[in-house]
Write a protein that holds these residues in place. Structure first.
Motif, PDB file in Angstrom:
ATOM      1  N   LEU A  80     -24.956  -9.720 -12.011  1.00 38.05           N
ATOM      2  CA  LEU A  80     -24.856  -9.774 -13.466  1.00 38.05           C
ATOM      3  C   LEU A  80     -23.390  -9.817 -13.882  1.00 38.05           C
ATOM      4  N   ASP A  81     -23.042 -10.762 -14.739  1.00 37.25           N
ATOM      5  CA  ASP A  81     -21.672 -10.859 -15.250  1.00 37.25           C
ATOM      6  C   ASP A  81     -21.507  -9.886 -16.411  1.00 37.25           C
ATOM      7  N   LEU A  82     -20.769  -8.807 -16.158  1.00 34.09           N
ATOM      8  CA  LEU A  82     -20.654  -7.750 -17.151  1.00 34.09           C
ATOM      9  C   LEU A  82     -19.872  -8.160 -18.399  1.00 34.09           C
ATOM     10  N   LYS A  83     -19.048  -9.209 -18.255  1.00 36.59           N
ATOM     11  CA  LYS A  83     -18.199  -9.559 -19.387  1.00 36.59           C
ATOM     12  C   LYS A  83     -18.930 -10.407 -20.423  1.00 36.59           C
ATOM     13  N   LYS A  84     -20.142 -10.819 -20.102  1.00 34.15           N
ATOM     14  CA  LYS A  84     -20.847 -11.693 -21.038  1.00 34.15           C
ATOM     15  C   LYS A  84     -21.389 -10.901 -22.213  1.00 34.15           C
ATOM     16  N   TYR A  93     -27.673  -4.529 -28.570  1.00 37.57           N
ATOM     17  CA  TYR A  93     -26.808  -4.931 -29.667  1.00 37.57           C
ATOM     18  C   TYR A  93     -26.096  -6.237 -29.316  1.00 37.57           C
ATOM     19  N   ASP A  94     -26.469  -7.290 -30.030  1.00 43.26           N
ATOM     20  CA  ASP A  94     -25.972  -8.621 -29.692  1.00 43.26           C
ATOM     21  C   ASP A  94     -24.460  -8.746 -29.706  1.00 43.26           C
ATOM     22  N   ASP A  95     -23.805  -7.951 -30.525  1.00 43.62           N
ATOM     23  CA  ASP A  95     -22.360  -8.148 -30.638  1.00 43.62           C
ATOM     24  C   ASP A  95     -21.580  -7.498 -29.496  1.00 43.62           C
ATOM     25  N   MET A  96     -22.267  -6.758 -28.644  1.00 41.36           N
ATOM     26  CA  MET A  96     -21.538  -6.107 -27.541  1.00 41.36           C
ATOM     27  C   MET A  96     -21.558  -6.957 -26.289  1.00 41.36           C
ATOM     28  N   ARG A  97     -20.580  -6.727 -25.429  1.00 32.79           N
ATOM     29  CA  ARG A  97     -20.661  -7.318 -24.100  1.00 32.79           C
ATOM     30  C   ARG A  97     -21.501  -6.382 -23.244  1.00 32.79           C
ATOM     31  N   ALA A  98     -21.987  -6.924 -22.124  1.00 30.71           N
ATOM     32  CA  ALA A  98     -22.843  -6.109 -21.254  1.00 30.71           C
ATOM     33  C   ALA A  98     -22.145  -4.817 -20.852  1.00 30.71           C
ATOM     34  N   ILE A  99     -20.874  -4.939 -20.452  1.00 25.16           N
ATOM     35  CA  ILE A  99     -20.154  -3.756 -19.996  1.00 25.16           C
ATOM     36  C   ILE A  99     -19.988  -2.740 -21.130  1.00 25.16           C
ATOM     37  N   ASP A 100     -19.795  -3.226 -22.359  1.00 20.03           N
ATOM     38  CA  ASP A 100     -19.657  -2.318 -23.496  1.00 20.03           C
ATOM     39  C   ASP A 100     -20.944  -1.559 -23.727  1.00 20.03           C
ATOM     40  N   LEU A 101     -22.061  -2.293 -23.651  1.00 15.58           N
ATOM     41  CA  LEU A 101     -23.340  -1.645 -23.866  1.00 15.58           C
ATOM     42  C   LEU A 101     -23.593  -0.602 -22.800  1.00 15.58           C
ATOM     43  N   LEU A 102     -23.282  -0.930 -21.557  1.00 17.63           N
ATOM     44  CA  LEU A 102     -23.538   0.001 -20.472  1.00 17.63           C
ATOM     45  C   LEU A 102     -22.644   1.231 -20.577  1.00 17.63           C
ATOM     46  N   LYS A 103     -21.422   1.029 -21.020  1.00 19.73           N
ATOM     47  CA  LYS A 103     -20.539   2.190 -21.198  1.00 19.73           C
ATOM     48  C   LYS A 103     -21.021   3.037 -22.370  1.00 19.73           C
ATOM     49  N   TYR A 104     -21.511   2.376 -23.417  1.00 22.52           N
ATOM     50  CA  TYR A 104     -22.056   3.089 -24.567  1.00 22.52           C
ATOM     51  C   TYR A 104     -23.259   3.913 -24.128  1.00 22.52           C
ATOM     52  N   SER A 105     -24.117   3.290 -23.306  1.00 19.41           N
ATOM     53  CA  SER A 105     -25.280   3.991 -22.793  1.00 19.41           C
ATOM     54  C   SER A 105     -24.843   5.209 -21.983  1.00 19.41           C
ATOM     55  N   THR A 148     -18.390   3.508 -12.070  1.00 23.52           N
ATOM     56  CA  THR A 148     -18.363   2.877 -10.747  1.00 23.52           C
ATOM     57  C   THR A 148     -19.744   2.379 -10.365  1.00 23.52           C
ATOM     58  N   ARG A 149     -20.717   3.203 -10.661  1.00 22.76           N
ATOM     59  CA  ARG A 149     -22.088   2.844 -10.319  1.00 22.76           C
ATOM     60  C   ARG A 149     -22.551   1.615 -11.094  1.00 22.76           C
ATOM     61  N   ILE A 150     -22.123   1.533 -12.359  1.00 25.36           N
ATOM     62  CA  ILE A 150     -22.478   0.369 -13.166  1.00 25.36           C
ATOM     63  C   ILE A 150     -21.967  -0.894 -12.488  1.00 25.36           C
ATOM     64  N   LYS A 151     -20.707  -0.858 -12.071  1.00 20.32           N
ATOM     65  CA  LYS A 151     -20.122  -2.049 -11.437  1.00 20.32           C
ATOM     66  C   LYS A 151     -20.844  -2.384 -10.136  1.00 20.32           C
ATOM     67  N   HIS A 152     -21.168  -1.332  -9.391  1.00 19.49           N
ATOM     68  CA  HIS A 152     -21.862  -1.543  -8.122  1.00 19.49           C
ATOM     69  C   HIS A 152     -23.231  -2.181  -8.349  1.00 19.49           C
ATOM     70  N   LEU A 153     -23.969  -1.652  -9.301  1.00 19.58           N
ATOM     71  CA  LEU A 153     -25.300  -2.190  -9.579  1.00 19.58           C
ATOM     72  C   LEU A 153     -25.218  -3.622 -10.107  1.00 19.58           C
ATOM     73  N   ALA A 154     -24.218  -3.886 -10.931  1.00 20.23           N
ATOM     74  CA  ALA A 154     -24.084  -5.232 -11.488  1.00 20.23           C
ATOM     75  C   ALA A 154     -23.837  -6.245 -10.383  1.00 20.23           C
ATOM     76  N   GLU A 155     -23.056  -5.827  -9.393  1.00 18.58           N
ATOM     77  CA  GLU A 155     -22.794  -6.727  -8.262  1.00 18.58           C
ATOM     78  C   GLU A 155     -24.077  -6.985  -7.494  1.00 18.58           C
ATOM     79  N   LEU A 156     -24.810  -5.912  -7.276  1.00 17.16           N
ATOM     80  CA  LEU A 156     -26.062  -6.006  -6.532  1.00 17.16           C
ATOM     81  C   LEU A 156     -27.054  -6.938  -7.209  1.00 17.16           C
ATOM     82  N   LEU A 157     -27.115  -6.838  -8.521  1.00 19.27           N
ATOM     83  CA  LEU A 157     -28.100  -7.614  -9.261  1.00 19.27           C
ATOM     84  C   LEU A 157     -27.541  -8.946  -9.764  1.00 19.27           C
TER      85      LEU A 157
END
Lengths: 265, 266, 299
Positions: C124-128, C88-100, C113-122
């Motif tokens: 990825l800027d979650l706020k975009k 969904y284009d209107d969401m931020r990455a973190i919103d989509l992941l929380k929705y998921s 917590t795991r989402i944040k950990h994985l984002a760091e590993l890969l």
């Protein structure tokens, strides 16, 4: 439910615009009432002598335009039209946009069944339809009272809004079921609005000629004819039953068809 | 040109459907003409008793109203509504495809200037409208011929039918303009339908409630049926307004489109 | 219990064939590869398992439950990364992941917590906003939404497209970690090398049917490579006439052939040549299949 909340959020801006638009429609329509009053003519008696077809051309079958309520009755056709467009598009979009935007792979690979996702979406749509109706109701009360010169119109408005709600539900359901059947997601809103347009056209044809009266069952716009509703002071039970039947059938169809088919990729 | 031909072919099915729909509107309404004229004499009597002011407000011209032209003019109200939706759909749809997304990436990276792309597409859109109108004129003539109870001048009829072309051009230009303004249009009809219906309602309400200024706001009211019937010509003032609008809208579209960043389709 | 079991799974799109009589068994805890050329039926099989499309005939179970009847229940324990990602284009990455995450009956905080950990590993800027992400970054979102809830079955459909090599490595590392914790992985690809690196067993699918299921070890032994040589002099064809060489093409100063067999045998021959340059490639899957099946048919 998460899907419900997400749909509400995604449609928030659009819904606000539609509510504002409806309020503007009511406001500008009723503002004209002031101006029209100045002509100071009793149109009612004169209109009584004209054949049905001719009256339709004026778009004022059966209204007393010297009264605010009569004016509002004319306005109601256009309110209904805009609300119908909104409902049909909403119903079609809610169902088809997952496939249109290709987010269906994401959503439906989640631990959620098609029918539960549908329920959330339809509930969100229902909420929005009710909100639009409420906005129309409130602005109607406000502006009719503002320009109505003390006339008591509340009962009329209430019955018309009730009819409007059913009209909205009918087209919402039609939009949804069309989207469940049609495989090409981009075609769904077009087809849904075509159905609505056809119904609108039919309502005009019925108004024009006595011999076409039987067609009135085909056009939901005729179920909630402003003049009739205001004269009767209530909804016609036959039409209410018909509306409920259409909505129920369309809803059942939506569930059945959407749950059973492949998702286009 | 390849872009031109491709767009024509892409819109073939929709154009056929629209031509059929407009023809259906014409035929169905014209079939009702006999019912409409049954009580002409009595109606005219009643109407003549309306005060002048009211008659003007209701836009009734006794001379014209009960002629076949007057009836056609009434039917035109609906046909124009449908035609406007078609025109705006084409205008918006044909341009918005190349504003962002995968097809934009494809086409705009070809050795073709953006100006030529837009020109080819607008030419295709124009052709579609012209084709639709040719069909509309022919069916108008045939349907009227079959329904008419008296002889009529084809010239006046075609002049009335020409308003379809004129109104469609306005919505075509408006549609194209919207397409370059709004970045990502996912559903063309969600843009065209509300716009067309809003302008239609503005026009019709203004008509019913006696407001002259709406003629400038609503393309549906640019061309007044009575004027055309009476003078067998179109009001020059409005043709000028329309031309001015179209030129400005199209020019603006070109300018904006050429300067725009094309968003990546990612 | 088998993680995935299909029985005569068949899907026709109208008259065109998707998959026909696919019998597949994936054991719990294994990494199962699924390779085949484009259009072979990999995605069809996967989408049928997920309930996105319905089989024309046949059946499939995941963890012993029927994929249609118990669909939502099974999917609590599945993570899916499709080949093309759209969100969904209107969401931020973190919103989509929380929705998921909100779809799974697991502790949301843990997933968060795991989402944040994985984002760091890969990286990825979650706020975009999703709309602003490049394709590769969207794929990262896809990886995270597939893994964050620690599913027991991970289904990947051509997952590495769009990822840069460094991130690819991270991704494989993540998968191996999950597998070590007991997760089963179904991995579909047309890139042989990836499948070889990760999988225990692999199924080869072609024209809608599974033609072979191999242990990776076997596939490696049988793997075909394409050799392209540039020589000083005109080469002598007879020098290359050994077992395992196929599709031999000789020109004035170059030789090209496919070789399957012991690497040492062919390098001995190469050492005897006067080489200017040589290139060893993994042929594309079509070449392998053609060569592979030609031999089979001949036998």
């Amino acid at each position: 439910m998460n899907i419900y909340l997400r749909e509400m959020k995604a449609h928030r801006k659009g819904l606000i615009w539609w509510c504002v638009g409806m309020a503007a429609l009511v406001a500008s329509g009723m503002a004209k009432y002031d101006a029209y009053q100045a002509a100071g003519v009793s149109v009612q008696e004169m209109l009584a002598g004209l054949p049905k077809a001719v009256l339709t051309v004026f778009g004022m079958t059966g209204f007393d335009l010297t009264k605010a309520s009569g004016f509002y009755g004319v306005l109601f056709l256009y309110i209904g039209l805009m609300a119908a467009i909104h409902s049909a598009l909403l119903g079609a979009h809610l169902i088809s946009k997952e496939e249109r935007d290709r987010t269906s792979e994401f959503l439906y690979s989640k631990p959620v069944s098609r029918s539960s996702a549908l329920t959330s979406k339809l509930l969100a749509g229902l909420t929005m339809v009710v909100i639009l109706n409420a906005a129309t109701l409130l602005s109607s009360f406000y502006f009719v009272n503002l320009f109505g010169k003390g006339e008591s119109v509340s009962a009329d408005i209430l019955v018309l809004m009730a009819g409007l709600l059913l009209l909205q539900l009918i087209f919402f359901a039609i939009g949804a079921v069309v989207a469940s059947i049609v495989r090409k997601p981009k075609a769904a809103p077009s087809i849904a609005t075509s159905v609505m347009f056809l119904a609108f056209l039919t309502s005009y044809l019925v108004n024009m000629s006595e011999s076409l009266d039987f067609l009135k069952y085909l056009s939901p716009f005729k179920y909630f004819d402003a003049a009739t509703l205001m004269a009767d002071g209530q909804l016609d039970p036959v039409y209410v039953a018909l509306s409920v039947a259409i909505v129920a059938l369309a809803a059942a169809g939506t569930y059945r068809l959407y749950s059973g088919r492949d998702l286009s990729v | 040109m390849n872009v031109f031909l491709r767009e024509l072919s892409a819109y073939r099915k929709s154009t056929i459907i629209w031509c059929a729909s407009l023809s259906a509107i014409l035929i169905v309404f014209m079939a009702l003409y006999p019912a409409f004229t049954t009580d002409v004499a009595a109606t005219k009597q009643v109407l003549s008793q309306f005060p002048e002011a009211l008659r003007t407000a209701l836009n009734i011209s006794l001379a014209n109203f009960f002629t076949i032209y007057g009836f056609y003019g009434y039917l035109l109200g609906f046909a124009l509504l449908a035609g406007a939706i078609q025109a705006m759909n084409v205008g918006t749809g044909i341009i918005s495809k190349e504003v962002s997304g995968k097809t934009a990436d494809f086409l705009l990276s070809k050795p073709m200037t953006r100006t030529r792309v837009v020109s080819a597409k607008l030419a295709a859109a124009l052709t579609i409208i012209v084709i639709t109108n040719v069909v509309f004129c022919v069916v108008s003539y045939l349907a009227t011929l079959m329904a008419a109870t008296e002889t009529f001048a084809a010239g006046t009829l075609f002049l009335l039918a020409s308003t379809m072309f004129l109104v469609q051009l306005v919505f075509l230009a408006l549609g194209a303009f919207f397409a370059v303004l709004i970045p990502k249009i996912k559903s063309v009809i969600a843009v065209s339908m509300p716009t067309v219906f809003t302008l239609y309602i503005i026009g019709t309400l203004g008509d019913v409630l006696g407001n002259d200024k709406v003629r400038y706001l609503s393309p549906f009211k640019f061309y007044d049926t009575n004027y055309i019937i009476r003078n067998v010509s179109l009001e020059g003032k409005f043709i000028a307004i329309e031309t001015a609008f179209i030129v400005v809208a199209i020019a603006a579209s070109y300018v904006i489109y050429i300067k725009k960043d094309v968003r990546a389709s990612a | 219990m088998n993680a995935i079991e299909t029985s005569k799974l068949t899907k026709f799109y109208g008259t065109s064939r998707g998959i026909v009589d696919v019998d597949m068994t994936v054991n719990e805890g294994e990494i199962y590869g699924f390779i085949g050329p484009n259009g072979a039926g990999k995605s069809t099989t996967i989408r049928t398992l997920l309930g996105l499309i319905y089989a024309t005939s046949g059946s499939a179970t995941i963890f012993g439950k029927d994929v249609i009847k118990s669909g939502p229940e099974i999917r609590q324990e599945i993570g899916y990364l499709p080949s093309e990602v759209f969100y969904y284009d209107d969401m931020r990455a973190i919103d989509l992941l929380k929705y998921s995450a909100s779809f799974y009956n697991k502790d949301q905080k843990v997933i968060g917590t795991r989402i944040k950990h994985l984002a760091e590993l890969l990286d990825l800027d979650l706020k975009k906003k999703i709309d602003d992400l490049s394709y590769g970054n969207k794929k990262k979102v896809g990886i995270i939404q597939g893994l964050a809830h620690e599913p027991k079955l991970i289904i990947l459909d051509e997952p590495t497209g769009g990822l840069d090599p460094l991130i690819q490595q991270q991704f494989f590392h993540l998968l191996k970690e999950e597998n070590a914790k007991g997760a089963t992985i179904l991995f579909s690809s047309h890139i042989l090398g990836e499948v070889q690196k990760l999988c225990d067993r692999v199924a080869i699918i072609k024209d809608g049917t599974i033609v072979k299921v191999e242990q990776i070890k076997t596939l490696l032994e049988n793997s075909t490579k394409r050799f392209k040589l540039e020589l000083v002099n005109t080469p002598d064809a007879s020098a290359f006439d050994i077992d395992g060489v196929g599709d031999l093409a000789i020109a004035n100063h170059s030789v090209s052939f496919l070789y399957r067999g012991r690497v040492n045998d062919i390098t001995k021959i190469l050492a005897e040549q006067d080489l200017i340059d040589f290139l060893v490639e993994e042929p594309d899957l079509e070449e392998i299949f053609m060569h592979y099946y030609q031999k089979e048919d001949v036998q």
